[in-house]
Write a protein that holds these residues in place. Structure first.
Motif, PDB file in Angstrom:
ATOM      1  N   GLU A  37       0.170  -3.943  20.735  1.00  0.00           N
ATOM      2  CA  GLU A  37       1.359  -3.076  20.865  1.00  0.00           C
ATOM      3  C   GLU A  37       2.598  -3.768  20.294  1.00  0.00           C
ATOM      4  OE1 GLU A  37       0.221  -0.391  24.824  1.00  0.00           O
ATOM      5  OE2 GLU A  37       1.270  -2.305  25.044  1.00  0.00           O
TER       6      GLU A  37
ATOM      7  N   ARG B 180       2.207  -3.753  16.527  1.00  0.00           N
ATOM      8  CA  ARG B 180       2.451  -2.402  15.994  1.00  0.00           C
ATOM      9  C   ARG B 180       3.940  -2.103  15.913  1.00  0.00           C
ATOM     10  NH1 ARG B 180       1.415   2.160  20.139  1.00  0.00           N
ATOM     11  NH2 ARG B 180       3.211   1.002  20.926  1.00  0.00           N
TER      12      ARG B 180
ATOM     13  N   LYS C  31      -0.618  -0.936  10.560  1.00  0.00           N
ATOM     14  CA  LYS C  31      -0.158  -0.255  11.783  1.00  0.00           C
ATOM     15  C   LYS C  31      -1.262   0.646  12.346  1.00  0.00           C
ATOM     16  CE  LYS C  31       2.745   3.311  11.703  1.00  0.00           C
ATOM     17  NZ  LYS C  31       2.147   4.378  12.573  1.00  0.00           N
ATOM     18  N   GLU C  32      -1.941   1.355  11.457  1.00  0.00           N
ATOM     19  CA  GLU C  32      -3.025   2.227  11.910  1.00  0.00           C
ATOM     20  C   GLU C  32      -4.157   1.411  12.530  1.00  0.00           C
ATOM     21  OE1 GLU C  32      -6.012   5.722  10.236  1.00  0.00           O
ATOM     22  OE2 GLU C  32      -4.522   4.824   8.884  1.00  0.00           O
TER      23      GLU C  32
ATOM     24  N   CYS D 193      -3.780  -1.449  14.070  1.00  0.00           N
ATOM     25  CA  CYS D 193      -3.279  -1.854  15.392  1.00  0.00           C
ATOM     26  C   CYS D 193      -3.421  -0.719  16.406  1.00  0.00           C
ATOM     27  CB  CYS D 193      -1.810  -2.268  15.296  1.00  0.00           C
ATOM     28  SG  CYS D 193      -1.572  -3.946  14.703  1.00  0.00           S
ATOM     29  N   GLU D 194      -3.115   0.490  15.969  1.00  0.00           N
ATOM     30  CA  GLU D 194      -3.216   1.638  16.878  1.00  0.00           C
ATOM     31  C   GLU D 194      -4.660   1.873  17.303  1.00  0.00           C
ATOM     32  OE1 GLU D 194      -1.297   4.557  14.475  1.00  0.00           O
ATOM     33  OE2 GLU D 194       0.696   4.154  15.307  1.00  0.00           O
TER      34      GLU D 194
ATOM     35  N   SER E  67      -6.212   1.550  21.100  1.00  0.00           N
ATOM     36  CA  SER E  67      -7.072   2.591  21.671  1.00  0.00           C
ATOM     37  C   SER E  67      -8.391   2.003  22.169  1.00  0.00           C
ATOM     38  CB  SER E  67      -7.341   3.667  20.610  1.00  0.00           C
ATOM     39  OG  SER E  67      -8.260   4.610  21.083  1.00  0.00           O
TER      40      SER E  67
END
Length: 540
Positions: free
Chosen positions: A12, A15, A75-76, A78-79, A83
Motif C-alpha cells: 500500500e 502503491r 502500480k497495478e 502492487c494493487e 488484493s
C-alpha cells in the motif's frame, strides 16, 4: 496473518508512492507540451534550432510516455499484491466463500468427488484454491481427483520448497491476474495444432520487397523524380495483392484477437518460471520442459504476442488501408504467424501445461505455508494404513472442532455408530479428506500422521436422477456395484455412510450386513457409519 498484514501495508505504501510519481510524470508531460509550443513560436525562423527542439521534445515525450506506462504497470502489480494478501487474511479468518467454488469439477461417478465436500460452496477447493488461470484451476482439481498414491514424497518436496518462496508465488499470481483472458487454453492449443497456412510461399518475401519499393517511390516523389500518380497506382497494386486473401485474413484476425491476451499474460508467467530456482526433482522436471527450444519459451511467447499486437494495427482504419496499400501489412503479419506456428505448434501444449502445473502448485504450497501446524504424512509401508494423532477437519474452526487419534490396519473394517449429529459423517469426511490431502502431497490437519499409501473410494451422498431415470435406491445399488467392481481390480480404502437408505429397515439391515461381510472377506479396509445397531453385531 501478521505476515500478510505486513505485506499488505508494504505494498500500500509502495502503491501510494507510485501514484505520486505517476501524477508528477503527467504534470511534466503537460509542461513539456506547453514548453514545446512556446519554444516553437520563438525558434520557428531558425530552422536548425527548430529541428533540434522538435527532435528533443519527441524524445522527451516518448521517454515520459514509457515511464508513465512502466509506473502504471508497477502500480497495478502492487494493487494485485494488496488484493492477494487481503484474500489470505480473509481466508485465514474464515471469510472465503466469495472465492471460486469449483462446482464444475463435481462428478457423481468419481471415486469420492461428490461425497467429501471437495468442491462447491464452503468446500476444501474453495478454501485453498488460489489459481489465476483456467488451466491452473483444472490442474489443481485434477491433483485432488487423481486418487494416485504414487510419488507422494516427490510431491511433498515440491510443496515444501515452493511454500517458502512467498514472494515468487505472489508475484506469479499478481502477473497472471493483471491480464484477464476469456478463451479456454484448450481452444488455443487446438487452434494452433490445427492451424493451416493459406498464403503461397512467395508471400513470405513479397511484403519486404514491396515495402522497400514503396520507400524508394516515396523518396523519389520527395525529390520530384516521379509523379504522384505513380505512387497512387502502386498503392492500388498493393490493395490488389491483398484482396484475394482478405476474407481468410479477416477470419485469422478474429481468431488471433481471441488468443492475444493469453500470450501477453503467459509470456510473463513463463519468465517467472524460468527465473525460479528450484531443486526438487518433480519441480525441475516440469521446469525443464520449457528449456527444450533454442530460445527461452518466454521469449518465444513474447515474440508471438508482439506479432499479434502488430496484426491488431489493421483495426485502425487509416493505418489498415495505407499499411496494406504500401507495405502489404496484413500479408506480412499473417506470414509471421505462419512461421511462428510452424516452428512451435508441437511445443505449445507442453508450455501451457507447465504454467498450469506451477499455478496449481502455488495453491498447494500456499496452503502448506498457511498451516504450519499441519504435518506432512510420514510415508511408511506397514500394516497400519493410518496412524494419526489429533486428526481434524482443516476447514472447521480449530477452536470448535474435535480432533481424534485414529489407527486403522490394512485388514480392518470399522463400524461407527451414534446419535444424530454426533459427528459420524464429519469424522468420515475428515478421514477421506486426510487421505486425499496425503495423496496430493499436502500436509494433513494432524499433530502427526503415518500413512501407508492407498486409493480412496466412498459412498456417502447418493442422489436420484430424473435425467438418468434412476430412483434413489437404484442409484445406491449402482454406487455399491461400482465399488465392488473397482475393488476387484486393486486395493482401496472404502468409506461408507449409512448405505441402503432407500429401502425398508429390514432389507437395509440384511443388505448392509451382506455388503460389509463381502468387503471384509475381500481383505479391504475401511469404515462404515450407521444408525443400525444390529450391524454392530457382526463384529462378533
Amino acid at each position: 496473518i501478521a505476515f500478510y498484514h505486513q505485506e499488505k501495508k508494504r505494498f500500500e505504501i509502495k502503491r501510494d508512492l507510485l501514484k505520486r510519481k505517476i501524477n508528477l510524470v503527467s504534470l511534466i508531460r503537460i509542461g513539456l507540451f506547453l514548453f514545446t509550443l512556446i519554444a516553437t513560436y520563438f525558434t520557428f525562423e531558425n530552422k536548425a534550432l527548430f529541428v533540434i527542439l522538435i527532435i528533443a521534445s519527441l524524445i522527451g515525450f516518448v521517454f515520459l510516455v514509457l515511464t508513465y506506462q512502466n509506473l502504471t504497470s508497477e502500480k497495478e502489480l502492487c494493487e494485485q499484491l494488496i488484493s492477494i494478501n487481503t484474500i489470505e487474511i480473509n481466508a485465514l479468518n474464515g471469510e472465503y466463500l466469495d472465492l471460486p467454488k469449483g462446482s464444475e469439477f463435481i462428478d457423481d461417478h468419481h471415486f469420492y468427488s461428490n461425497d467429501i465436500d471437495l468442491f462447491g460452496k464452503g468446500s476444501f477447493f474453495q478454501y485453498m484454491n488460489r489459481t489465476a488461470t483456467g488451466s491452473g484451476s483444472e490442474t489443481l482439481a485434477q491433483v485432488l481427483l487423481e486418487n494416485n498414491p504414487d510419488h507422494i514424497i516427490q510431491r511433498q518436496e515440491v510443496i515444501k520448497e515452493l511454500s517458502q518462496k512467498v514472494s515468487w508465488r505472489q508475484k506469479f499470481l499478481a502477473l497472471a491476474n493483471m491480464v484477464k483472458v476469456e478463451v479456454d487454453h484448450k481452444t488455443i492449443i487446438s487452434w494452433i495444432k490445427t492451424y493451416k497456412s493459406f498464403l503461397p510461399s512467395i508471400m513470405t518475401y513479397l511484403p519486404f520487397l514491396f515495402s522497400v519499393l514503396s520507400f524508394v517511390f516515396f523518396t523519389l516523389l520527395v525529390f520530384n523524380l516521379v509523379s504522384f500518380y505513380l505512387l497512387l497506382v502502386w498503392f492500388f497494386i498493393g490493395l490488389a495483392i491483398n484482396s484475394p486473401f482478405f476474407k481468410k485474413i479477416n477470419h485469422l484476425y478474429v481468431d488471433a484477437g481471441q488468443v492475444k491476451d493469453t500470450f501477453k499474460q503467459y509470456h510473463s508467467l513463463l519468465k517467472e518460471i524460468e527465473d525460479l530456482p528450484i531443486s526438487s526433482a518433480l519441480g525441475k522436471e516440469h521446469k525443464d520442459k520449457i528449456r527444450s527450444s533454442d530460445k527461452k519459451a518466454s521469449v518465444i511467447f513474447k515474440e508471438f504476442s508482439k506479432i499479434l499486437d502488430a496484426f491488431d494495427q489493421r483495426n485502425n482504419m487509416l493505418f489498415g488501408i495505407l499499411g496494406n496499400g504500401f507495405f502489404l501489412w496484413d500479408i506480412r503479419q499473417t506470414s509471421k504467424i505462419d512461421k511462428w506456428v510452424e516452428a512451435y505448434q508441437h511445443q505449445v501444449q507442453d508450455w501451457f501445461e507447465v504454467i498450469a502445473y506451477f499455478d496449481a502448485q502455488i495453491s498447494l504450497s500456499n496452503y502448506a505455508y498457511n498451516h504450519p501446524e499441519h504435518h506432512f504424512p510420514e510415508i511408511v509401508q506397514s500394516e497400519d494404513i493410518l496412524n494419526t494423532i489429533a486428526l481434524g477437519h482443516p476447514i472447521l474452526d480449530k477452536k470448535l472442532r474435535v480432533d481424534n487419534d485414529f489407527i486403522i490396519n490394512k485388514n480392518d473394517f470399522h463400524i461407527i455408530t451414534g446419535a444424530n449429529m454426533a459427528g459420524k459423517s464429519t469424522f468420515l469426511r475428515t478421514i477421506s479428506l486426510g487421505l486425499v490431502m496425503a495423496n496430493s502431497g499436502l500436509p494433513v490437519c494432524a499433530k502427526s500422521i503415518k500413512y501407508s499409501p492407498i486409493k480412496l473410494i466412498t459412498s456417502m451422498r447418493t442422489a436420484d436422477s430424473l435425467a438418468e431415470e434412476s430412483s434413489y435406491f437404484y442409484a445406491e445399488i449402482m454406487r455399491l456395484r461400482f465399488i465392488v467392481e473397482e475393488m476387484a481390480k486393486e486395493k482401496y480404502f472404502i468409506i461408507l455412510d449409512e448405505i441402503l437408505k432407500g429401502t425398508n429397515s429390514k432389507d437395509k439391515a440384511v443388505g448392509s450386513r451382506k455388503f460389509v461381510e463381502k468387503l471384509v472377506k475381500s481383505g479391504s479396509a475401511g469404515i462404515i457409519a450407521t444408525h443400525d445397531l444390529s450391524l454392530c453385531e457382526i463384529e462378533k
